[in-house]
Motif scaffolding. Structure first.
Motif, PDB file in Angstrom:
ATOM      1  N   VAL A  21      98.188  79.994 -30.260  1.00 45.02           N
ATOM      2  CA  VAL A  21      97.386  79.387 -29.210  1.00 45.02           C
ATOM      3  C   VAL A  21      97.744  77.916 -28.995  1.00 45.02           C
ATOM      4  O   VAL A  21      97.454  77.342 -27.951  1.00 45.02           O
ATOM      5  CB  VAL A  21      95.880  79.530 -29.556  1.00 45.02           C
ATOM      6  CG1 VAL A  21      95.506  78.630 -30.718  1.00 45.02           C
ATOM      7  CG2 VAL A  21      95.004  79.255 -28.341  1.00 45.02           C
ATOM      8  N   ASN A 162     100.994  86.344 -23.785  1.00 48.53           N
ATOM      9  CA  ASN A 162     100.130  85.188 -23.562  1.00 48.53           C
ATOM     10  C   ASN A 162     100.891  84.069 -22.844  1.00 48.53           C
ATOM     11  O   ASN A 162     100.318  83.325 -22.049  1.00 48.53           O
ATOM     12  CB  ASN A 162      99.544  84.691 -24.881  1.00 48.53           C
ATOM     13  CG  ASN A 162     100.614  84.181 -25.838  1.00 48.53           C
ATOM     14  OD1 ASN A 162     101.679  84.771 -25.948  1.00 48.53           O
ATOM     15  ND2 ASN A 162     100.329  83.100 -26.536  1.00 48.53           N
ATOM     16  N   ARG A 165     101.184  84.758 -18.997  1.00 44.20           N
ATOM     17  CA  ARG A 165     100.025  84.319 -18.229  1.00 44.20           C
ATOM     18  C   ARG A 165     100.188  82.868 -17.794  1.00 44.20           C
ATOM     19  O   ARG A 165      99.900  82.506 -16.642  1.00 44.20           O
ATOM     20  CB  ARG A 165      98.747  84.481 -19.038  1.00 44.20           C
ATOM     21  CG  ARG A 165      98.423  85.908 -19.432  1.00 44.20           C
ATOM     22  CD  ARG A 165      97.159  85.989 -20.262  1.00 44.20           C
ATOM     23  NE  ARG A 165      95.979  85.768 -19.442  1.00 44.20           N
ATOM     24  CZ  ARG A 165      95.262  84.660 -19.453  1.00 44.20           C
ATOM     25  NH1 ARG A 165      95.613  83.653 -20.237  1.00 44.20           N
ATOM     26  NH2 ARG A 165      94.203  84.531 -18.694  1.00 44.20           N
ATOM     27  N   VAL A 166     100.652  82.035 -18.697  1.00 46.63           N
ATOM     28  CA  VAL A 166     100.847  80.619 -18.365  1.00 46.63           C
ATOM     29  C   VAL A 166     101.976  80.469 -17.350  1.00 46.63           C
ATOM     30  O   VAL A 166     101.899  79.642 -16.431  1.00 46.63           O
ATOM     31  CB  VAL A 166     101.135  79.813 -19.633  1.00 46.63           C
ATOM     32  CG1 VAL A 166     101.395  78.348 -19.296  1.00 46.63           C
ATOM     33  CG2 VAL A 166      99.973  79.923 -20.609  1.00 46.63           C
ATOM     34  N   THR A 199      92.008  75.146 -19.573  1.00 45.61           N
ATOM     35  CA  THR A 199      92.309  74.857 -20.977  1.00 45.61           C
ATOM     36  C   THR A 199      93.419  73.811 -21.035  1.00 45.61           C
ATOM     37  O   THR A 199      94.255  73.724 -20.122  1.00 45.61           O
ATOM     38  CB  THR A 199      92.776  76.115 -21.727  1.00 45.61           C
ATOM     39  OG1 THR A 199      93.976  76.612 -21.133  1.00 45.61           O
ATOM     40  CG2 THR A 199      91.713  77.199 -21.703  1.00 45.61           C
ATOM     41  N   GLY A 202      96.758  75.369 -21.067  1.00 43.97           N
ATOM     42  CA  GLY A 202      97.149  75.874 -19.757  1.00 43.97           C
ATOM     43  C   GLY A 202      97.450  74.768 -18.768  1.00 43.97           C
ATOM     44  O   GLY A 202      98.369  74.877 -17.954  1.00 43.97           O
ATOM     45  N   GLN A 444      89.231  86.060 -21.909  1.00 41.18           N
ATOM     46  CA  GLN A 444      89.991  84.826 -21.712  1.00 41.18           C
ATOM     47  C   GLN A 444      90.503  84.285 -23.034  1.00 41.18           C
ATOM     48  O   GLN A 444      91.674  83.906 -23.169  1.00 41.18           O
ATOM     49  CB  GLN A 444      89.109  83.776 -21.026  1.00 41.18           C
ATOM     50  CG  GLN A 444      88.868  84.014 -19.550  1.00 41.18           C
ATOM     51  CD  GLN A 444      88.011  82.934 -18.936  1.00 41.18           C
ATOM     52  OE1 GLN A 444      87.411  82.123 -19.628  1.00 41.18           O
ATOM     53  NE2 GLN A 444      87.950  82.909 -17.617  1.00 41.18           N
ATOM     54  N   SER A 447      93.243  86.484 -24.554  1.00 40.78           N
ATOM     55  CA  SER A 447      94.489  86.521 -23.789  1.00 40.78           C
ATOM     56  C   SER A 447      95.376  85.315 -24.051  1.00 40.78           C
ATOM     57  O   SER A 447      96.527  85.297 -23.632  1.00 40.78           O
ATOM     58  CB  SER A 447      94.185  86.605 -22.282  1.00 40.78           C
ATOM     59  OG  SER A 447      93.530  87.813 -21.964  1.00 40.78           O
ATOM     60  N   ARG A 448      94.865  84.308 -24.740  1.00 40.68           N
ATOM     61  CA  ARG A 448      95.642  83.089 -24.972  1.00 40.68           C
ATOM     62  C   ARG A 448      96.562  83.201 -26.180  1.00 40.68           C
ATOM     63  O   ARG A 448      97.311  82.265 -26.455  1.00 40.68           O
ATOM     64  CB  ARG A 448      94.695  81.898 -25.176  1.00 40.68           C
ATOM     65  CG  ARG A 448      93.811  81.600 -23.989  1.00 40.68           C
ATOM     66  CD  ARG A 448      92.973  80.364 -24.227  1.00 40.68           C
ATOM     67  NE  ARG A 448      91.902  80.273 -23.247  1.00 40.68           N
ATOM     68  CZ  ARG A 448      90.625  80.181 -23.550  1.00 40.68           C
ATOM     69  NH1 ARG A 448      90.252  80.156 -24.826  1.00 40.68           N
ATOM     70  NH2 ARG A 448      89.709  80.095 -22.618  1.00 40.68           N
ATOM     71  N   THR A 544      99.054  90.763 -26.155  1.00 44.01           N
ATOM     72  CA  THR A 544      98.034  89.771 -26.483  1.00 44.01           C
ATOM     73  C   THR A 544      96.914  90.434 -27.270  1.00 44.01           C
ATOM     74  O   THR A 544      96.812  91.659 -27.354  1.00 44.01           O
ATOM     75  CB  THR A 544      97.452  89.149 -25.207  1.00 44.01           C
ATOM     76  OG1 THR A 544      96.830  90.180 -24.428  1.00 44.01           O
ATOM     77  CG2 THR A 544      98.530  88.490 -24.376  1.00 44.01           C
ATOM     78  N   ARG A 590      88.206  80.077 -31.511  1.00 42.61           N
ATOM     79  CA  ARG A 590      88.099  79.943 -30.057  1.00 42.61           C
ATOM     80  C   ARG A 590      87.618  78.547 -29.674  1.00 42.61           C
ATOM     81  O   ARG A 590      87.002  77.854 -30.418  1.00 42.61           O
ATOM     82  CB  ARG A 590      87.162  80.999 -29.472  1.00 42.61           C
ATOM     83  CG  ARG A 590      85.705  80.891 -29.936  1.00 42.61           C
ATOM     84  CD  ARG A 590      84.967  82.139 -29.516  1.00 42.61           C
ATOM     85  NE  ARG A 590      83.620  82.172 -30.036  1.00 42.61           N
ATOM     86  CZ  ARG A 590      82.543  81.756 -29.385  1.00 42.61           C
ATOM     87  NH1 ARG A 590      82.692  81.274 -28.179  1.00 42.61           N
ATOM     88  NH2 ARG A 590      81.347  81.821 -29.899  1.00 42.61           N
TER      89      ARG A 590
END
Length: 590
Positions: A21, A162, A165-166, A199, A202, A444, A447-448, A544, A590
């Motif tokens: 992460v 993951n 997604r970014v 985030t 992100g 969410q 998924s990171r 993920t 988290r």
């Protein structure tokens, strides 16, 4: 050969780092590369539109439909829907999904992996719809092309999901940035509309991608803003009530547009050719009298901001372009809607500003101010993205004094569309629970990060029946789990705690001291060893934690074994991920 192996090891290490992460430096590097790639693609897309204008338009401007004869501009939409229909008509419905909605769908349900066929179709549909005079924008195609290209980079390198997604967010931001020369709005749009979360991990790569996209576009098109906007001020606070009224009107227009665009269910019974023909005929009919409704409409938007359009043209833009754009979407023609939405909002704002100037000329602000506010209010209400609209307003106007009335206008229009028309954003499809999957905090967070960052790597594999010596050798490597290789593929893969096997061997040694030596050589059935055994299913190493969590719930399991392709046709098990490890990560990290 040694250098080649070293590069493979480096890439494998890069993948492992991205699974965590906190892989911020690696994600920032990907953001730089994806921004440059997307910026180059956007320049190519805009050059295709410019070349089309040089080829077909008398003035060389691909938006100057008013320079064409009436019969030509009225016929162009029919030709456009014919070309798009001929290209997409023989393809399955899944291949016709394009634009921002497709990006959100792939991010939500396919971990940001895009089909190549849809990407190619987007080039064709995007260019033809704009050059063909349909009421269509270039931002939707830009976002799809940029997001899919950035994701394709990650897929080529086999990066964990993951990071895909970014990369999708990076491609989205760079696409918006290169189209409008609005890097901040590109970042906020990507996080607010596509990712639906904010985030640090992100934001930073997306900021770099948006910056690089803008830099590439400015190298070709210069650093001038997308529109030449006059300097205007609020002048008097007496304009605030009228700004509220204009925002209410624009919020209602946004609600009408969204409901019209989503009314395609009753058109589903029509054949594809009939729906496309209806769009072509309607657009051509309006364009016969008002060519300003055709194309993206940025030339009309610029003229609206400078007060050069007549009253009847502004009405045609508000009514005609809104209805044509909504009808085009409802009939299944894949177009971008952001550009037309901005034009409709600006025209509606200008009309309200003109009415205010007629009612109280001593205090009313310039219609151009209301046009700018209307542009932002319409974008915010349709997309349900107030912050992205505000940033776009600031970057397009280069006027910080407009932020105060802009904030008021955006909030009122968003609330009107949301409460009066129950609109939750044009691109969001609600689930039966009433919340989009990307808006769920649990999914969410999961998924990171990818499974390699959480999985237990101290794993060994063995057959069901082993000797005592083999059991001792297995335990010498100090594994946590022992995977049982079954005799057939239809039998589920099981895992046994290594501590349970060690306990069993100790107990057997204590009880078997009096047994003959030949009995000590009897094989051990690992299925009969007392202890915890987990039934498992496979999951890919790129997945993920959200994918793993969904698979565990779908199969009703408590653990998964992680497969990794060591060779093109060979797979090896690299670890185990359990439900407890996922819950522990979510609870404490988290």
């Amino acid at each position: 050969m040694p250098r080649f192996r070293l590069s493979l090891l480096s890439l494998e290490r890069f993948r492992r780092q991205l699974a965590n992460v906190d892989a911020l430096p690696q994600l920032c590097l990907l953001g730089l590369v994806s921004g440059l790639l997307t910026g180059a693609l956007m320049v190519g897309f805009r050059l295709l539109l410019d070349l089309g204008g040089l080829a077909f338009m008398p003035s060389g401007d691909h938006e100057a439909f008013q320079d064409l004869p009436r019969w030509a501009r009225a016929s162009l939409p029919l030709l456009a829907v014919l070309l798009i229909g001929a290209w997409l008509g023989r393809q399955p419905p899944a291949a016709r999904k394009l634009g921002v909605g497709h990006v959100i769908e792939r991010l939500t349900y396919h971990q940001g992996r895009f089909p190549l066929r849809n990407w190619i179709n987007q080039w064709w549909a995007g260019v033809v719809s704009v050059l063909g005079g349909l009421s269509a924008g270039r931002e939707g195609p830009a976002i799809h092309l940029g997001a899919a290209a950035a994701s394709g980079l990650g897929q080529t390198l086999r990066l964990p999901h993951n990071s895909l997604r970014v990369l999708v967010a990076c491609g989205t931001a760079a696409g918006i940035s290169a189209s409008f020369n609005t890097p901040i709005a590109g970042v906020i749009f990507a996080m607010e509309v596509v990712m639906m979360e904010y985030t640090i991990a992100g934001f930073m790569p997306v900021i770099l991608a948006s910056t690089m996209g803008a830099v590439v576009a400015q190298l070709v098109y210069g650093s001038e803003p997308a529109f030449q906007i006059p300097s205007v001020t609020l002048d008097s606070l007496f304009n605030l009530p009228w700004i509220v009224a204009s925002a209410l009107i624009i919020g209602m227009l946004a609600g009408i547009f969204i409901h019209l665009a989503r009314s395609g269910a009753w058109l589903a019974a029509w054949p594809l050719w009939a729906r496309f023909a209806a769009v072509g005929l309607a657009t051509g009919g309006v364009a016969w009298w008002y060519p300003e409704v055709q194309g993206i409409g940025y030339d009309s938007l610029s003229a609206t901001l400078t007060g050069e359009l007549a009253l009847d043209v502004l009405v045609a833009l508000v009514v005609g372009k809104l209805l044509l754009t909504g009808m085009t979407v409802a009939c299944g023609v894949p177009i971008g809607i952001i550009g037309p939405v901005l034009v409709v909002g600006a025209a509606a704002g200008a009309l309200v500003g003109m009415l205010g100037g007629w009612l109280w000329p001593w205090a009313a602000a310039e219609p151009a101010l209301y046009a700018m506010l209307g542009m932002a209010a319409m974008m915010a209400a349709v997309l349900q993205a107030p912050l992205a609209a505000l940033m776009a307003l600031l970057e397009l106007t280069h006027n910080p004094n407009i932020i105060l009335p802009g904030m008021l206008s955006v909030v009122i229009s968003v609330l009107t569309a949301r409460q009066l028309y129950r609109c939750d954003g044009f691109f969001i499809s609600l689930t039966h629970q009433g919340m989009h999957p990307l808006q769920q905090p649990l999914m969410q967070a999961l998924s990171r990060i990818s499974v390699p960052a959480v999985m237990e790597r101290q794993v060994v594999s063995t057959l069901r029946m082993i000797s005592r010596e083999q059991a001792k050798r297995l335990l010498d490597s100090k594994p946590v789990w022992i995977l049982l290789i079954r005799s057939s593929e239809d039998k589920p893969t099981l895992a046994l705690k290594a501590a349970d096997l060690a306990r069993f061997l100790i107990e057997q040694q204590e009880h078997d001291e009096a047994r003959p030596a030949e009995q000590e050589s009897e094989p051990i059935d690992l299925l009969e060893v007392p202890g915890q055994r987990l039934e498992m299913a496979p999951i890919h190493v790129q997945a993920t934690l959200s994918e793993a969590f969904d698979l565990l719930n779908e199969r009703g399991l408590d653990a998964l074994y992680v497969e990794q392709a060591s060779q093109p046709l060979a797979k090896r098990i690299s670890g185990i991920i359990t439900r407890d490890s996922i819950e522990t990560y979510y609870r404490y990290r988290r």
